[in-house]
Design an enzyme around this catalytic site. Sequence first.
Site, short mmCIF file in Angstrom:
data_model
loop_
_atom_site.label_atom_id
_atom_site.label_comp_id
_atom_site.label_asym_id
_atom_site.label_seq_id
_atom_site.Cartn_x
_atom_site.Cartn_y
_atom_site.Cartn_z
NE ARG A 51 -2.54 0.81 3.53
CZ ARG A 51 -1.81 1.54 4.39
NH1 ARG A 51 -1.42 2.75 4.08
NH2 ARG A 51 -1.49 1.05 5.57
CE1 TYR A 105 -14.24 7.77 -18.40
CE2 TYR A 105 -13.33 8.43 -16.28
CZ TYR A 105 -13.97 7.50 -17.07
OH TYR A 105 -14.35 6.31 -16.53
CG ASP A 177 -7.05 12.18 -18.35
OD1 ASP A 177 -6.27 11.48 -19.02
OD2 ASP A 177 -8.11 11.73 -17.86
CE LYS A 202 -9.52 4.15 -20.12
NZ LYS A 202 -10.45 3.30 -19.42
N1 PLP Z 1 -9.31 9.41 -18.12
C1 PLP Z 1 -9.82 9.09 -19.31
C2 PLP Z 1 -9.60 10.03 -20.46
C3 PLP Z 1 -10.58 7.93 -19.47
O1 PLP Z 1 -11.10 7.64 -20.67
C4 PLP Z 1 -10.78 7.08 -18.35
C5 PLP Z 1 -11.57 5.84 -18.45
O2 PLP Z 1 -12.19 5.55 -19.44
C6 PLP Z 1 -10.23 7.45 -17.13
C7 PLP Z 1 -9.49 8.62 -17.05
C8 PLP Z 1 -10.43 6.60 -15.90
O3 PLP Z 1 -9.57 5.52 -15.93
P1 PLP Z 1 -9.81 4.14 -15.13
O4 PLP Z 1 -11.00 3.47 -15.75
O5 PLP Z 1 -8.52 3.41 -15.32
O6 PLP Z 1 -10.06 4.51 -13.72
#
Ligand code: PLP
Length: 385
Positions: A51, A105, A177, A202
């Site tokens: 952790r 997102y 992001d 991703k």
């Molecule tokens: N940021 C973007 C642009 C995303 O498309 C996603 C998920 O689809 C996330 C963050 C969140 O990621 P996670 O599903 O790994 O928590």
Amino acid sequence: MAPRYKCIETKLVHAGEPEPRILGAVSMPIFQSAMFEYAGETDYHDLKYIRLNNTPNHVALHEKLAALENAEAALVTASGMAAISTALLTVLSSGDHLLAQDCLYGGTHDLLTRDFSSFGLSYDFIDGDDPDSWKSKLRPNTKAIYVETISNPLMQVCDLQAVVRFAKEHGLVSLIDNTFASPMNFRPPEWGFDLSLHSCTKYLNGHSDIVAGAVIGNAPWVERTKRKLDHLGGSLDPHACFLLHRGIKTLALRVRFQNQSALRIAQFLERHRQVARVNYPGLESHPRNARAGELFNGFGGMLSFELNGGVEAAQSFMKSAQLPVLAPSLGGIETLLTRPATTSHSGMAPEDRRRVGISDSLIRVSVGIEATEELIEDFEQALGG
Ligand code: PLP
């Protein structure tokens, strides 16, 4: 000190690998041990414990991820949302205010709109493409600005250089992001962003078999985020670290192919009579094509489009397409289709979706690594020839 490896392809393979190799192992072994014997640590955050994000599997990934974006430090997390929420809760304290791009997102949007107030935090949405309008949203308690490299699902590229300038001018922490671009196509620390966040679920992992996240940036902010994560507990398990580590090594091969394939598919769709609109930063018709060309090494594997014929036409296309999988998420080796209004952005109020331009018929494509011509053939038959 000059970085040890010059090119991103070499860093993907070699940066952060243990030296000397552990018992000669060519692949990073999995250290599936919750805790490790004391070795003289005196600070709680340095005790070796999963952790506390410091097993050999974590350490190797941290070094590799930092090298990929030419950043000082990095931290892996249990998911992209763990990276985003932990970074925001590190940068902001009760009473603080955030400026955030208005087309985020869905999970991030929901975190702000549904959870922020219970932490004593507030936010205002800004149009990422209109820097002149940002100042009117500033408050004395504004502490940070948050954007996405390529917005989901409309593939907008906001004025990223203006974001960094504005943050520096007003003493804000800049967060981005960078999931859609991946370090192959854009490296935010090189452009002055404080923290670059990823859903490693991703492109970075790329094989659709784990959830993971990352926070990359300057060392003091990453260390503060690590200490917050130590308390919040969203740590990545060593076995998932191993899978992420393995997946990352082929990022260059995958993303370069996906960049090329997505561009060809976007060009095909744009020419098709049934298609009303295509959103892809690599198309000359994209309003920020020149900006994307200046900032990015590639335009990415994500695109979205609308058909003439609205929701019914979209449903029929998705039913007829044979190769893509109808599934949420993105960035893996298989092509995926979704309708954001019913999946990733269903948490947004319909009027908010309409305001930012996400129609109910919008189809989002995450282009995989199948043969481009076979995908185009399949899309053509699904469009009715
Ligand atoms: N940021 C973007 C642009 C995303 O498309 C996603 C998920 O689809 C996330 C963050 C969140 O990621 P996670 O599903 O790994 O928590």
